[in-house]
Design a protein around this motif. Structure first.
Motif, PDB file in Angstrom:
ATOM      1  N   ARG A 188       0.843  -0.989   0.024  1.00  0.00           N
ATOM      2  CA  ARG A 188      -0.112   0.005  -0.099  1.00  0.00           C
ATOM      3  C   ARG A 188       0.913   1.098  -0.130  1.00  0.00           C
ATOM      4  N   LEU A 189       1.986   1.334   0.898  1.00  0.00           N
ATOM      5  CA  LEU A 189       2.634   2.388   0.755  1.00  0.00           C
ATOM      6  C   LEU A 189       3.501   2.608  -0.630  1.00  0.00           C
ATOM      7  N   LEU A 190       4.170   1.605  -1.404  1.00  0.00           N
ATOM      8  CA  LEU A 190       4.494   1.766  -2.659  1.00  0.00           C
ATOM      9  C   LEU A 190       3.514   2.126  -3.762  1.00  0.00           C
ATOM     10  N   ALA A 213       0.860   3.853  -2.963  1.00  0.00           N
ATOM     11  CA  ALA A 213       0.759   5.356  -2.765  1.00  0.00           C
ATOM     12  C   ALA A 213       1.902   6.292  -3.346  1.00  0.00           C
ATOM     13  N   ALA A 214       3.158   5.723  -3.005  1.00  0.00           N
ATOM     14  CA  ALA A 214       4.104   6.574  -3.601  1.00  0.00           C
ATOM     15  C   ALA A 214       3.986   6.593  -5.138  1.00  0.00           C
ATOM     16  N   ALA A 215       3.723   5.498  -5.814  1.00  0.00           N
ATOM     17  CA  ALA A 215       3.789   5.442  -7.198  1.00  0.00           C
ATOM     18  C   ALA A 215       2.418   6.630  -7.724  1.00  0.00           C
ATOM     19  N   GLU A 216       1.482   6.671  -6.891  1.00  0.00           N
ATOM     20  CA  GLU A 216       0.350   7.332  -7.349  1.00  0.00           C
ATOM     21  C   GLU A 216       0.997   8.925  -7.365  1.00  0.00           C
ATOM     22  N   LEU A 217       1.637   9.175  -6.324  1.00  0.00           N
ATOM     23  CA  LEU A 217       2.369  10.579  -5.992  1.00  0.00           C
ATOM     24  C   LEU A 217       3.068  11.100  -7.000  1.00  0.00           C
ATOM     25  N   VAL A 218       3.953  10.051  -7.716  1.00  0.00           N
ATOM     26  CA  VAL A 218       4.660  10.279  -8.625  1.00  0.00           C
ATOM     27  C   VAL A 218       3.904  10.595 -10.119  1.00  0.00           C
ATOM     28  N   ALA A 219       2.880   9.960  -9.988  1.00  0.00           N
ATOM     29  CA  ALA A 219       1.958  10.370 -11.274  1.00  0.00           C
ATOM     30  C   ALA A 219       1.355  11.825 -11.151  1.00  0.00           C
ATOM     31  N   VAL A 220       0.867  12.190  -9.877  1.00  0.00           N
ATOM     32  CA  VAL A 220       0.399  13.627  -9.478  1.00  0.00           C
ATOM     33  C   VAL A 220       1.657  14.552  -9.811  1.00  0.00           C
ATOM     34  N   SER A 255       6.460  11.097  -1.968  1.00  0.00           N
ATOM     35  CA  SER A 255       6.635  10.063  -2.297  1.00  0.00           C
ATOM     36  C   SER A 255       7.990   8.990  -1.869  1.00  0.00           C
ATOM     37  N   LEU A 256       9.266   9.601  -1.871  1.00  0.00           N
ATOM     38  CA  LEU A 256      10.279   9.171  -1.506  1.00  0.00           C
ATOM     39  C   LEU A 256      10.041   8.709  -0.024  1.00  0.00           C
ATOM     40  N   ARG A 257       9.529   9.701   0.786  1.00  0.00           N
ATOM     41  CA  ARG A 257       9.463   9.166   2.033  1.00  0.00           C
ATOM     42  C   ARG A 257       8.579   7.870   2.470  1.00  0.00           C
ATOM     43  N   LEU A 258       7.616   8.124   1.555  1.00  0.00           N
ATOM     44  CA  LEU A 258       6.868   6.716   1.592  1.00  0.00           C
ATOM     45  C   LEU A 258       7.697   5.305   1.284  1.00  0.00           C
ATOM     46  N   ARG A 259       8.157   5.444   0.280  1.00  0.00           N
ATOM     47  CA  ARG A 259       9.216   4.360  -0.272  1.00  0.00           C
ATOM     48  C   ARG A 259      10.188   3.951   0.778  1.00  0.00           C
TER      49      ARG A 259
END
Length: 460
Positions: free
Chosen positions: A12-14, A16-23, A103-107
């Motif tokens: 789930r964290l990854l 969300a991180a991928a979705e933030l990259v798209a944003v 995103s990086l912090r979530l990763r």
């Protein structure tokens, strides 16, 4: 959260991180379009039309400079590029960058889920917190303390699982405008780390030192080596062959009579030869950089020369297997349309190699990437165990952690062979099943000494 829920929490964290990259990428696209619109509005005709209040220009300028808008977000074109560089001297200001940082912090949090021992290291936690909060002095002190208290090997091993994310954070958050692009590329998974994320100096400066087409000379194995070399029809056997050859500036080719009475060929390429940035072998440090960031090198040229000298016939089936820089080199061969037009590259297997941004010229080629999460070398292309991208869904990827957390021990070909033999039975069985056409009797085995033709001396 229970132990059973940990993989789901990490996923789930990854996600969300991928979705933030798209944003972040969409915000950046808006910044580019807004910068282009402002450029048009600043032309003489537009200025005359808008005079005296300059309302369109003022609105666009506010959008590109206010924290309530896109931040200091000039991007692209003759206006955006120089202003973006200048604003980078004052630190991160773009909204898109702040989204990427989240995103990086979530990763990093996802990596900590997979490696809970990292959360128990207070010095490492200080380092991550200082970098993510853009506190350079505190980050430098924490890094010094990590190396002082843990020693170089343990410090590098501790950083390795989140090394790519730490470098990307550093590049995006510091005041150096020349490393912003590589930080963006690493954080978005859009390109290889072809610029030093700390200084912003392009690695092409170093790779330019690597010259020559690369040549090979047949050489004989010592009696001890000859006894130890085995038919390269299993992944553990190949890695142990590479261990026998060692980082001595040599490589091995074997021909095997397969179960269908067809002769096939196995190319086995070791990693970097020690001895400084440049030595008498194309397997040196400069060659390793070039194999990571570019598509060819004297190493790949020498491999081609060895394959031709061995007498591999055109359209013959060939498996390319390498460790470390050798994995990058054989993957570069698989990227070469001319090489793949001459030979049928059936398999590429890379252990401990940075190959995430390489794509085979023949879509039929089966690719396997084997990486230990505490091994720093595979992260040199900017993607590590904290990546939230599935860059190659058709590849067979073995990304694992074992009890040997110490770098560089966990990078050694001997350790990769031992992990596959003892700790990763399913991965070993799957790879060996793929290599079934290469199971059979050994016909011929030949070592080659690899040289850069600009320096004809044999390696010392």
């Amino acid at each position: 959260m229970s132990a059973a829920d940990e993989p789901n929490g990490r996923r789930r964290l990854l996600q969300a991180a991928a979705e933030l990259v798209a944003v972040a990428e969409e915000i950046e696209a808006v910044s580019v379009r807004t910068t282009a619109a402002l450029t048009r509005e600043l032309r003489p005709r537009a200025l005359l039309r808008a005079a005296p209040r300059f309302r369109p220009q003022r609105r666009l300028l506010r959008a590109l400079t206010r924290r309530a808008g896109l931040g200091i977000a000039f991007s692209g074109g003759p206006l955006g590029r120089p202003i973006s560089r200048m604003s980078g001297l004052a630190g991160p200001g773009r909204l898109a960058v702040h989204v990427l940082v989240l995103s990086l912090r979530l990763r990093i949090a996802a990596v900590e889920r997979a490696h809970p021992e990292l959360t128990r290291d207070p010095v490492l936690q200080r380092l991550v917190t200082a970098i993510s909060e853009d506190r350079d002095v505190a980050a430098a002190r924490a890094l010094r303390a990590l190396f002082r208290d843990r020693g170089a090997q343990d410090a590098l091993s501790a950083i390795a699982p989140m090394f790519g994310e730490i470098l990307a954070l550093r590049a995006l958050l510091d005041e150096n405008p020349f490393n912003d692009a590589v930080g963006w590329a690493m954080a978005t998974g859009r390109g290889v780390m072809n610029t030093d994320p700390i200084t912003g100096i392009t690695t092409r400066v170093m790779s330019a030192m690597d010259r020559g087409a690369g040549v090979a000379r047949p050489t004989e194995a010592t009696p001890e080596e000859a006894v130890s070399l085995r038919t390269g029809d299993s992944i553990v056997a190949v890695l142990r062959n590479i261990q026998v050859v060692g980082t001595t500036g040599r490589m091995l080719i074997q021909s095997v009579l397969g179960p269908d009475e067809t002769i096939r060929y196995v190319v086995q390429a070791p990693g970097m030869r020690p001895g400084g940035p440049r030595n008498d072998s194309p397997q040196d440090l400069v060659g390793a950089f070039r194999n990571t960031v570019l598509r060819s090198s004297p190493y790949t040229g020498a491999l081609k020369d060895a394959i031709e000298q061995f007498g591999v016939p055109e359209q013959a089936e060939i498996a390319l297997i390498g460790h470390s820089a050798g994995g990058s080199a054989v993957m570069n061969l698989a990227q070469d349309p001319e090489f793949c037009g001459r030979y049928r590259v059936t398999h590429v297997i890379a252990a401990g190699s940075p190959i995430d941004f390489k794509v085979p010229a023949d879509s039929r080629t089966w690719i396997a990437s084997i990486t230990n999460q505490h091994d720093l070398i595979p992260v040199l292309d900017g993607q590590g165990s904290g990546s939230c991208f599935d860059l190659h869904p058709t590849w067979y990827t073995v990304d694992y952690a074992d009890a040997t957390h110490r770098f560089p021990l966990c990078h050694s070909v001997a350790q990769y062979a031992a992990n596959l033999a003892d700790d990763l039975p399913e991965a070993r069985a799957h790879i060996d099943a793929q290599l079934t056409p290469y199971h059979g009797s050994l016909i011929r085995s030949q070592l080659y000494l690899l040289l850069d033709h600009t320096n004809p001396r044999e390696p010392r």
